[in-house]
Design an enzyme around this catalytic site. Structure first.
Site, PDB file in Angstrom:
ATOM      1  CG  ASN A   9      -1.660   1.278   1.429  1.00 51.32           C
ATOM      2  OD1 ASN A   9      -1.789   2.071   0.486  1.00 51.32           O
ATOM      3  ND2 ASN A   9      -2.174   1.513   2.628  1.00 51.32           N
ATOM      4  CG  HIS A  96      -5.805   2.065   5.026  1.00 53.49           C
ATOM      5  ND1 HIS A  96      -5.391   3.007   5.929  1.00 53.49           N
ATOM      6  CD2 HIS A  96      -4.773   1.186   4.884  1.00 53.49           C
ATOM      7  CE1 HIS A  96      -4.148   2.713   6.308  1.00 53.49           C
ATOM      8  NE2 HIS A  96      -3.753   1.615   5.692  1.00 53.49           N
ATOM      9  CD  GLU A  98      -2.944   5.646   6.627  1.00 54.81           C
ATOM     10  OE1 GLU A  98      -2.896   5.726   5.392  1.00 54.81           O
ATOM     11  OE2 GLU A  98      -2.035   5.113   7.309  1.00 54.81           O
ATOM     12  CD  GLU A 168      -3.599  -2.422   7.153  1.00 52.03           C
ATOM     13  OE1 GLU A 168      -2.535  -2.715   6.630  1.00 52.03           O
ATOM     14  OE2 GLU A 168      -4.178  -1.328   6.969  1.00 52.03           O
TER      15      GLU A 168
HETATM   16  C1  PEP Z   1      -0.872   0.161   5.984  1.00 50.39           C
HETATM   17  O1  PEP Z   1      -1.112   1.351   6.064  1.00 50.39           O
HETATM   18  O2  PEP Z   1      -1.603  -0.575   5.293  1.00 50.39           O
HETATM   19  C2  PEP Z   1       0.288  -0.359   6.710  1.00 50.39           C
HETATM   20  C3  PEP Z   1       0.301  -1.604   7.061  1.00 50.39           C
HETATM   21  O3  PEP Z   1       1.313   0.549   6.951  1.00 50.39           O
HETATM   22  P1  PEP Z   1       2.737   0.225   7.625  1.00 50.39           P
HETATM   23  O4  PEP Z   1       3.246  -1.076   7.053  1.00 50.39           O
HETATM   24  O5  PEP Z   1       3.607   1.378   7.253  1.00 50.39           O
HETATM   25  O6  PEP Z   1       2.520   0.113   9.093  1.00 50.39           O
END
Ligand code: PEP
Length: 251
Positions: A9, A96, A98, A168
């Site tokens: 991503n 996600h 965010e 996540e």
């Molecule tokens: C993401 O935003 O999907 C993610 C896993 O970010 P990071 O690997 O930087 O923690």
């Protein structure tokens, strides 16, 4: 059997030229390799068509990081699922944290996005995960269950089977703080049970559930060794081809 998958991503990183160069590098690394997992990159909308032109999608899948909750029309600045599909992309990250946190994406909105993605033959990589407070107050399993139920459980079993899920934990994203392999396994096994209770064991066993959150070449082997962790959604470490390939090679 469910697929093992490593998906990058890129978020809001790289100019078009930098992105095309990075995609080429990953594509070249994969050309001579036989990874034990599917490999996908999810990139900014502006990059999709150009990257599609320089990669072999038999080896490297291409996806967007979002799509609109409407099919077309007066939604200035939005990019629809049919538009994403028309670039040659076949995946789309949805939900996600965010997007949920900074752009107010609710389960109602995400339902629409999932439906439009599926209607346009895009495979959603659907993200769920708790914030730190929910981890610490012990409600994290219930929080994730509700995210899945609210956004996805109106789908038919057939449509649900087309999804990839990504757990996540928000406290692990971009923080350098990874969930332990046992924390990931607990959640992934729980998610599989939630799916089994709704859609049956076969659908649950065939759903790929990726882990995301500060995953890197050093911790990926331990995480991916867990029976219910089917791969990773990779943010920061997907921006360097060597690191990304290090995670791909963790399988
Ligand atoms: C993401 O935003 O999907 C993610 C896993 O970010 P990071 O690997 O930087 O923690």
């Amino acid at each position: 059997m469910r697929k093992k998958i490593v998906a990058g991503n890129w978020k809001m990183n790289t100019t078009l030229q930098e992105g095309v160069a990075l995609a080429k590098e990953v594509n070249e690394a994969l050309a001579g390799a036989t990874p034990k997992c599917d490999v996908i990159i999810a990139v900014p909308f502006t990059h999709l068509a150009s990257i599609n032109a320089v990669i072999d999608q038999n080896k490297l899948g291409l996806g967007a990081e979002n799509c609109a909750d409407h099919k077309s029309g007066a939604y200035t600045g939005e990019v629809s699922a049919p538009m994403v599909a028309s670039t040659g992309a076949t995946y789309v990250i949805l939900g996600h944290s965010e997007r949920r946190q900074y752009y107010g994406e609710t389960s109602e909105i995400l339902k629409e996005k999932v439906n439009l993605a599926l209607a346009n033959n895009l495979t959603p990589i659907f993200c769920i995960g708790e914030v730190l407070e929910e981890r610490e107050n012990g409600s994290y399993l219930e929080v994730v269950k509700k995210q899945i139920e609210d956004a996805l459980f109106d789908l038919s079993a057939d449509d649900f089977s087309k999804l990839i899920l990504a757990y996540e934990p928000v406290w692990a994203i971009g923080t350098g703080k990874t969930a332990t392999d046992d924390q990931a396994e607990e959640m992934h096994a729980f998610i599989r049970e939630v799916i089994a209770n709704k859609y049956g064991k076969d659908v649950a066993e065939n759903t790929s559930i990726l882990y995301g959150g500060s995953c890197k070449p050093s911790n990926a082997p331990q995480l991916f060794a867990k029976p219910n962790v089917d791969g990773g959604l990779i943010g920061g470490a997907s921006l360097k081809a060597a690191d990304f390939m290090g995670i791909v090679n963790a399988f």
